[in-house]
Every structure is written in structure tokens, then in C-alpha cells.
Design a protein around this motif. Structure first.
Motif, PDB file in Angstrom:
ATOM      1  N   UNK A 242      -7.513   2.380   9.300  1.00  0.00           N
ATOM      2  CA  UNK A 242      -7.441   3.698   7.965  1.00  0.00           C
ATOM      3  C   UNK A 242      -6.514   3.513   7.052  1.00  0.00           C
ATOM      4  N   UNK A 243      -5.769   3.091   6.830  1.00  0.00           N
ATOM      5  CA  UNK A 243      -4.698   2.819   5.871  1.00  0.00           C
ATOM      6  C   UNK A 243      -4.371   2.673   4.855  1.00  0.00           C
ATOM      7  N   UNK A 244      -5.797   1.107   4.540  1.00  0.00           N
ATOM      8  CA  UNK A 244      -5.409   0.777   3.362  1.00  0.00           C
ATOM      9  C   UNK A 244      -6.637   1.198   2.529  1.00  0.00           C
ATOM     10  N   UNK A 245      -5.945   0.240   1.605  1.00  0.00           N
ATOM     11  CA  UNK A 245      -6.765   0.879   0.796  1.00  0.00           C
ATOM     12  C   UNK A 245      -6.522   2.206  -0.446  1.00  0.00           C
ATOM     13  N   UNK A 246      -6.536   2.760  -1.605  1.00  0.00           N
ATOM     14  CA  UNK A 246      -6.497   3.564  -2.162  1.00  0.00           C
ATOM     15  C   UNK A 246      -5.915   3.529  -4.103  1.00  0.00           C
ATOM     16  N   UNK A 247      -6.056   3.688  -4.826  1.00  0.00           N
ATOM     17  CA  UNK A 247      -6.182   3.995  -6.196  1.00  0.00           C
ATOM     18  C   UNK A 247      -5.314   5.118  -6.788  1.00  0.00           C
ATOM     19  N   UNK A 248      -5.574   5.250  -8.001  1.00  0.00           N
ATOM     20  CA  UNK A 248      -4.601   5.735  -8.963  1.00  0.00           C
ATOM     21  C   UNK A 248      -5.297   6.301  -9.669  1.00  0.00           C
ATOM     22  N   UNK A 249      -5.958   7.925  -9.737  1.00  0.00           N
ATOM     23  CA  UNK A 249      -6.452   8.721 -11.068  1.00  0.00           C
ATOM     24  C   UNK A 249      -5.929   8.484 -12.194  1.00  0.00           C
ATOM     25  N   UNK A 250      -6.576  10.167 -12.881  1.00  0.00           N
ATOM     26  CA  UNK A 250      -5.974   9.535 -14.283  1.00  0.00           C
ATOM     27  C   UNK A 250      -4.312  10.777 -14.827  1.00  0.00           C
ATOM     28  N   UNK A 251      -4.330  11.210 -13.298  1.00  0.00           N
ATOM     29  CA  UNK A 251      -3.629  12.650 -13.332  1.00  0.00           C
ATOM     30  C   UNK A 251      -2.421  11.676 -12.681  1.00  0.00           C
ATOM     31  N   UNK A 252      -2.493  10.993 -11.677  1.00  0.00           N
ATOM     32  CA  UNK A 252      -1.065  10.281 -11.615  1.00  0.00           C
ATOM     33  C   UNK A 252      -0.562   9.060 -12.522  1.00  0.00           C
ATOM     34  N   UNK A 253      -1.565   8.620 -13.216  1.00  0.00           N
ATOM     35  CA  UNK A 253      -1.372   7.845 -14.526  1.00  0.00           C
ATOM     36  C   UNK A 253      -0.779   8.694 -15.602  1.00  0.00           C
ATOM     37  N   UNK A 254      -0.750  10.170 -15.735  1.00  0.00           N
ATOM     38  CA  UNK A 254      -0.325  10.790 -16.608  1.00  0.00           C
ATOM     39  C   UNK A 254       0.724  10.492 -16.517  1.00  0.00           C
ATOM     40  N   UNK A 255       0.764  11.012 -15.160  1.00  0.00           N
ATOM     41  CA  UNK A 255       2.816  11.554 -14.637  1.00  0.00           C
ATOM     42  C   UNK A 255       3.162  10.478 -14.688  1.00  0.00           C
ATOM     43  N   UNK A 256       3.013   8.916 -14.437  1.00  0.00           N
ATOM     44  CA  UNK A 256       3.303   7.807 -14.465  1.00  0.00           C
ATOM     45  C   UNK A 256       4.226   7.749 -16.542  1.00  0.00           C
ATOM     46  N   UNK A 257       2.725   8.337 -17.704  1.00  0.00           N
ATOM     47  CA  UNK A 257       3.455   7.831 -18.510  1.00  0.00           C
ATOM     48  C   UNK A 257       4.584   9.157 -19.264  1.00  0.00           C
ATOM     49  N   UNK A 258       4.066  10.201 -19.087  1.00  0.00           N
ATOM     50  CA  UNK A 258       4.760  11.069 -18.728  1.00  0.00           C
ATOM     51  C   UNK A 258       6.579  11.213 -18.778  1.00  0.00           C
ATOM     52  N   UNK A 259       6.787  10.479 -17.129  1.00  0.00           N
ATOM     53  CA  UNK A 259       7.730  10.437 -16.586  1.00  0.00           C
ATOM     54  C   UNK A 259       8.694   8.870 -16.893  1.00  0.00           C
ATOM     55  N   UNK A 260       7.219   7.732 -17.896  1.00  0.00           N
ATOM     56  CA  UNK A 260       8.312   6.170 -18.174  1.00  0.00           C
ATOM     57  C   UNK A 260       8.222   5.981 -17.127  1.00  0.00           C
ATOM     58  N   UNK A 261       7.988   6.280 -16.083  1.00  0.00           N
ATOM     59  CA  UNK A 261       7.363   5.778 -14.390  1.00  0.00           C
ATOM     60  C   UNK A 261       6.727   3.859 -14.680  1.00  0.00           C
ATOM     61  N   UNK A 262       7.422   3.057 -13.915  1.00  0.00           N
ATOM     62  CA  UNK A 262       6.332   2.053 -13.082  1.00  0.00           C
ATOM     63  C   UNK A 262       6.193   2.247 -12.218  1.00  0.00           C
ATOM     64  N   UNK A 263       4.962   1.999 -11.835  1.00  0.00           N
ATOM     65  CA  UNK A 263       4.041   1.483 -10.482  1.00  0.00           C
ATOM     66  C   UNK A 263       4.873   0.328  -9.496  1.00  0.00           C
ATOM     67  N   UNK A 264       5.693   0.263  -8.755  1.00  0.00           N
ATOM     68  CA  UNK A 264       6.107  -1.132  -7.859  1.00  0.00           C
ATOM     69  C   UNK A 264       5.604  -1.247  -6.698  1.00  0.00           C
ATOM     70  N   UNK A 265       5.396  -1.615  -6.066  1.00  0.00           N
ATOM     71  CA  UNK A 265       4.297  -2.308  -4.960  1.00  0.00           C
ATOM     72  C   UNK A 265       4.558  -3.007  -4.067  1.00  0.00           C
ATOM     73  N   UNK A 266       5.010  -2.729  -2.672  1.00  0.00           N
ATOM     74  CA  UNK A 266       5.758  -3.910  -2.659  1.00  0.00           C
ATOM     75  C   UNK A 266       5.061  -3.918  -0.218  1.00  0.00           C
ATOM     76  N   UNK A 267       5.043  -4.816  -0.244  1.00  0.00           N
ATOM     77  CA  UNK A 267       3.979  -5.164   0.833  1.00  0.00           C
ATOM     78  C   UNK A 267       4.651  -5.781   1.767  1.00  0.00           C
ATOM     79  N   UNK A 268       5.090  -5.681   3.015  1.00  0.00           N
ATOM     80  CA  UNK A 268       6.679  -6.683   3.700  1.00  0.00           C
ATOM     81  C   UNK A 268       5.193  -6.995   4.935  1.00  0.00           C
ATOM     82  N   UNK A 269       6.071  -7.729   5.973  1.00  0.00           N
ATOM     83  CA  UNK A 269       5.564  -7.999   7.527  1.00  0.00           C
ATOM     84  C   UNK A 269       6.571  -8.361   8.103  1.00  0.00           C
ATOM     85  N   UNK A 270       6.648  -7.499   9.237  1.00  0.00           N
ATOM     86  CA  UNK A 270       8.102  -6.728  10.669  1.00  0.00           C
ATOM     87  C   UNK A 270       7.951  -7.914  10.627  1.00  0.00           C
ATOM     88  N   UNK A 271       9.116  -8.089  10.977  1.00  0.00           N
ATOM     89  CA  UNK A 271      10.720  -9.447  11.470  1.00  0.00           C
ATOM     90  C   UNK A 271      10.855 -10.023  10.922  1.00  0.00           C
TER      91      UNK A 271
END
Length: 158
Positions: A129-158
Motif C-alpha cells: 500500500x505504500x508503493x507508488x507516488x507522484x509529485x503534483x504541480x504545487x510540489x514541482x513549484x516548491x522545488x523550483x522556488x527552493x532550487x531543490x533537487x528531488x533525490x530518491x534512495x531505495x535500499x534493501x535492509x541487511x
């Protein structure tokens, strides 16, 4: 499958402390990271970080991101101006990041919910139920205004 995840937003700098970032923004962070606090040479962590985090269990990445953006959107332009200054001080881009961290099979994570159908469809293993997500226009505008990169890290425990 078990999933643990959290999201944070962080301006960072090799030379400007998290305390100074907080003072410049007029906002207190949820967490800070101090450059070189684990290892002095080479410095680990490599930079100071001022962090706003969402670690609330049961929320999707999208919901966690939206909680952070809701908290910071009114300050986004000021954060973006500071990010430009931090880039100049550090001599390289990348002072601002929206970070998504997901760890599969982490013992503190959330179990997949296989109870009951969803909209009349049977749930199958592997459709956490936690898999899958998207970013909407407001989040993209926030990233633009803050000059932020979007970085996604996924790991396997162990």
C-alpha cells in the motif's frame, strides 16, 4: 514485504552551519546534521544540514512530501534565495534537496496489508500500500522556488 520510508527537505553547506541556516531562515529545523561529526577527515557527514522531516508511519511518500511542502511553501522563495547563497559559498550547486528514503524489509517498517479487497479488487502480495507516488504541480513549484533537487534512495535492509 515490509517497507520503511521517510522524507526530508534540507538546505546544506560545507561551510555554513545548520544553526546559521536556521537563523537566516527564521525557522527551527526538526533535525540537524553537523559536518564532520562522525569522521573528521574526510569529513563525514560531508556537509551541515538543516532538516524538516516527515517520518510518520502509514503515510505514502506523496503524503509525506505534501506535509513538508505544506509547512514550508510560504517560505520557499526565501529558502531559494538562501540556496543560491549557499551554492556560491560552497562553490558548487546542490545546496537544497527534497530527499525520499525507502528501505525494503527493514524490521521497523510496515507490513503489507493484504486484508480485504480494494474497490472490489483482490489484493495480491507484492502490491504494498505504500508503493507508488507522484509529485503534483504545487510540489514541482516548491522545488523550483527552493532550487531543490528531488533525490530518491531505495535500499534493501541487511
Amino acid at each position: 514485504m515490509i517497507v520503511s520510508q521517510y522524507v526530508y527537505f534540507a538546505p546544506s553547506s560545507k561551510w555554513v552551519s545548520a544553526a546559521e541556516i536556521a537563523a537566516r531562515l527564521g525557522l527551527e529545523p526538526d533535525e540537524i546534521v553537523v559536518r564532520g561529526s562522525c569522521l573528521a577527515s574526510p569529513a563525514r557527514p560531508a556537509s551541515h544540514r538543516w532538516k524538516i522531516t516527515c517520518r510518520k508511519p502509514g503515510l505514502t511518500v506523496e503524503e509525506q512530501i505534501n506535509r513538508i511542502v505544506d509547512r514550508l511553501f510560504d517560505h520557499a522563495e526565501r529558502i531559494g534565495e538562501l540556496a543560491v547563497e549557499l551554492d556560491n559559498v560552497d562553490g558548487e550547486p546542490g545546496a537544497s534537496v527534497l530527499q525520499v528514503v525507502r528501505v525494503f524489509e527493514h524490521p521497523d517498517g510496515e507490513e503489507e496489508d493484504l486484508t480485504g479487497p480494494v474497490e472490489g479488487l483482490e489484493k495480491l502480495a507484492g502490491q504494498h500500500q505504500l508503493l507508488g507516488w507522484h509529485v503534483d504541480a504545487r510540489v514541482l513549484e516548491f522545488l523550483r522556488l527552493t532550487r531543490a533537487a528531488l533525490d530518491v534512495d531505495e535500499y534493501a535492509y541487511g
